[in-house]
Scaffold this active site. Sequence first.
Site, PDB file in Angstrom:
ATOM      1  N   ILE A 145     -24.771  35.549  88.865  1.00 57.60           N
ATOM      2  CA  ILE A 145     -23.925  35.890  87.723  1.00 57.60           C
ATOM      3  C   ILE A 145     -22.870  36.807  88.331  1.00 57.60           C
ATOM      4  CG2 ILE A 145     -23.753  37.095  85.529  1.00 57.60           C
ATOM      5  CD1 ILE A 145     -26.596  36.188  84.899  1.00 57.60           C
ATOM      6  N   PRO A 146     -21.634  36.299  88.460  1.00 65.75           N
ATOM      7  CA  PRO A 146     -20.643  36.934  89.336  1.00 65.75           C
ATOM      8  C   PRO A 146     -19.964  38.193  88.779  1.00 65.75           C
ATOM      9  CG  PRO A 146     -19.699  35.019  88.305  1.00 65.75           C
ATOM     10  CD  PRO A 146     -21.144  35.071  87.867  1.00 65.75           C
ATOM     11  N   CYS A 147     -20.729  39.245  88.645  1.00 67.18           N
ATOM     12  CA  CYS A 147     -20.169  40.511  88.172  1.00 67.18           C
ATOM     13  C   CYS A 147     -19.155  41.073  89.176  1.00 67.18           C
ATOM     14  CB  CYS A 147     -21.279  41.513  87.883  1.00 67.18           C
ATOM     15  SG  CYS A 147     -22.462  41.751  89.213  1.00 67.18           S
ATOM     16  N   HIS A 148     -19.264  40.647  90.437  1.00 66.39           N
ATOM     17  CA  HIS A 148     -18.316  41.113  91.458  1.00 66.39           C
ATOM     18  C   HIS A 148     -16.899  40.587  91.219  1.00 66.39           C
ATOM     19  CE1 HIS A 148     -19.821  37.229  92.863  1.00 66.39           C
ATOM     20  NE2 HIS A 148     -18.659  37.100  93.493  1.00 66.39           N
TER      21      HIS A 148
END
Length: 182
Positions: A145-148
């Site tokens: 889950i690409p929170c970056h």
Amino acid sequence: MNNTIAIIPLNKKEIKSLPISYFFYETPFGLALIASTPKGICYIGFGEKELMLSDLNKRYSGAAVREEKTDLHQPALRFIRNEDVSELPLHISGTDFQINVWKALLEIPIGKLSSYKAIAGAANNTKAVRAVGSAIGDNPVSYIIPCHRVIRSDGGLGGYFWGLDIKKKMIEAETHGRVFQK
């Protein structure tokens, strides 16, 4: 990459005595801890062993956590290496709001960035920018889950639980379309 990521909600009541298997793996972004329940990946962290293990145990207090490789870890590891994964189940716990935010994050294309404000809009709550930031910070499966991929509206990187150096490496790798090998 052709990936199907499915979120399987994990009820907080299920956590008590839930078997969770974890193992440490080397990735393009340094050491990672990948953990899974029998239904899917429940946790991914990066950085220092002690911090990752402490965070895993805190998030899943009461679970039966043990160090052990499982077949479920391999698709997550392939995903982190930017290899094709046909199916990746995530078995994670969150409020309805958090899950909506995490689903909005999954819509950010690889190599692109978004803002906290845009994610608030995608989660149908434009005034909840701070709450979106908190939900992003509570993401239990970093990178998948690409929170970056979320930065401040002014272009600043914002924060990242695992450190800004790791966030920069992830953004740079995706922006330049690097494909990692084993």
